[in-house]
Design a protein around this motif. Structure first.
Motif, PDB file in Angstrom:
ATOM      1  N   THR A 273     -17.310  -9.840 -33.085  1.00  0.00           N
ATOM      2  CA  THR A 273     -17.077  -8.412 -32.875  1.00  0.00           C
ATOM      3  C   THR A 273     -17.827  -7.837 -31.682  1.00  0.00           C
ATOM      4  OG1 THR A 273     -16.843  -8.259 -35.269  1.00  0.00           O
ATOM      5  CG2 THR A 273     -17.053  -6.190 -34.083  1.00  0.00           C
TER       6      THR A 273
ATOM      7  N   GLY B 196     -16.665   0.971 -22.656  1.00  0.00           N
ATOM      8  CA  GLY B 196     -15.295   1.172 -22.208  1.00  0.00           C
ATOM      9  C   GLY B 196     -14.804   2.608 -22.317  1.00  0.00           C
TER      10      GLY B 196
ATOM     11  N   LEU C  23     -16.797  -6.505 -28.151  1.00  0.00           N
ATOM     12  CA  LEU C  23     -16.266  -7.624 -27.366  1.00  0.00           C
ATOM     13  C   LEU C  23     -15.208  -7.186 -26.356  1.00  0.00           C
ATOM     14  CD1 LEU C  23     -16.388 -10.703 -26.928  1.00  0.00           C
ATOM     15  CD2 LEU C  23     -14.555 -10.904 -28.617  1.00  0.00           C
ATOM     16  N   ARG C  24     -14.272  -6.353 -26.782  1.00  0.00           N
ATOM     17  CA  ARG C  24     -13.223  -5.899 -25.857  1.00  0.00           C
ATOM     18  C   ARG C  24     -13.839  -5.162 -24.669  1.00  0.00           C
ATOM     19  NH1 ARG C  24      -7.562  -4.504 -26.008  1.00  0.00           N
ATOM     20  NH2 ARG C  24      -7.157  -2.789 -24.591  1.00  0.00           N
ATOM     21  N   ASP C  25     -14.803  -4.287 -24.933  1.00  0.00           N
ATOM     22  CA  ASP C  25     -15.471  -3.572 -23.848  1.00  0.00           C
ATOM     23  C   ASP C  25     -16.197  -4.549 -22.937  1.00  0.00           C
ATOM     24  OD1 ASP C  25     -14.562  -1.251 -25.028  1.00  0.00           O
ATOM     25  OD2 ASP C  25     -16.537  -0.487 -25.557  1.00  0.00           O
ATOM     26  N   TYR C  26     -16.835  -5.549 -23.520  1.00  0.00           N
ATOM     27  CA  TYR C  26     -17.562  -6.534 -22.710  1.00  0.00           C
ATOM     28  C   TYR C  26     -16.615  -7.271 -21.763  1.00  0.00           C
ATOM     29  CZ  TYR C  26     -20.385 -10.412 -21.162  1.00  0.00           C
ATOM     30  OH  TYR C  26     -21.035 -11.314 -20.363  1.00  0.00           O
ATOM     31  N   TYR C  27     -15.490  -7.737 -22.286  1.00  0.00           N
ATOM     32  CA  TYR C  27     -14.567  -8.478 -21.432  1.00  0.00           C
ATOM     33  C   TYR C  27     -13.952  -7.611 -20.335  1.00  0.00           C
ATOM     34  CZ  TYR C  27     -14.720 -12.911 -23.923  1.00  0.00           C
ATOM     35  OH  TYR C  27     -15.119 -14.121 -24.444  1.00  0.00           O
ATOM     36  N   HIS C  28     -13.913  -6.297 -20.528  1.00  0.00           N
ATOM     37  CA  HIS C  28     -13.345  -5.395 -19.524  1.00  0.00           C
ATOM     38  C   HIS C  28     -14.423  -4.583 -18.810  1.00  0.00           C
ATOM     39  CE1 HIS C  28      -9.185  -6.235 -20.495  1.00  0.00           C
ATOM     40  NE2 HIS C  28      -9.555  -6.268 -21.763  1.00  0.00           N
TER      41      HIS C  28
ATOM     42  N   GLN D 208     -20.531   1.479 -26.441  1.00  0.00           N
ATOM     43  CA  GLN D 208     -19.098   1.316 -26.180  1.00  0.00           C
ATOM     44  C   GLN D 208     -18.832   1.677 -24.723  1.00  0.00           C
ATOM     45  OE1 GLN D 208     -17.789   3.825 -29.492  1.00  0.00           O
ATOM     46  NE2 GLN D 208     -16.894   1.983 -30.406  1.00  0.00           N
TER      47      GLN D 208
END
Length: 173
Positions: A68, A131, A157-162, A129
């Protein structure tokens, strides 16, 4: 297909190292399957070919388990030597660091960023967060650690990858 280095490349290799097989449409219209055991020369040539060998229509990839959050540590460096030594040390610590990168702000300053996936944020690490539209560009967020010192946080995780998508680094500033 073009490929690039990712902050987890020190563990998993480049993107093509996670590809098990490809399906391509060649110039003559035929569909070809390429893997380590089938059409091996084509399989080895596809990475970095940037579409010159055919049109990539499918890729079979090895999946890396995800969690996560990424628990991120920021390590400021105030000399080129310190950046190099810290980056090398952290990249070799594969049992601890799934992700390693360094954002360089000048010839003598940079911040080494390490991360490890987790499902539960550590009590001492706030969730950031990054992102969200009102958050600063990631590189500007990281730059503050040059003056405040080392820090840590958990990033979804999504914020990290972007993390670099919003700013495309310094290009649009």
């Amino acid at each position: 297909m073009g490929c690039g280095v990712e902050t987890s490349s020190h563990i998993y290799g480049l993107f093509q190292n996670t590809c098990v097989a490809y399906d391509l449409v060649l110039a003559d219209g035929s569909v070809v399957h390429a893997s380590k055991n089938e059409n091996t020369e084509l399989y080895q040539a596809i990475p970095w070919s940037h579409g010159t060998l055919g049109f990539l229509v499918a890729a079979e990839i090895s999946i890396i388990p995800a969690k996560t959050y990424v628990h991120v540590n920021y390590i400021p460096a105030h000399s080129r030597q310190e950046m190099l030594e810290t980056f090398e040390k952290e990249a070799k610590a594969v049992a601890v660091n799934q992700f390693v990168e360094c954002l360089v702000f000048s010839k003598t300053t940079g911040v080494i960023i390490t991360g490890k996936m987790t499902d539960t944020p550590a009590a001492e690490a706030r969730v950031n967060q990054i992102g969200r539209f009102w958050k600063p560009w990631f590189y500007k967020h990281v730059e503050q650690f040059l003056t405040t010192g080392p820090g840590e946080e958990c990033i979804p995780l999504r914020d990290y990858y972007h993390r670099h998508s919003k700013s495309i680094f310094w290009e649009i500033q």
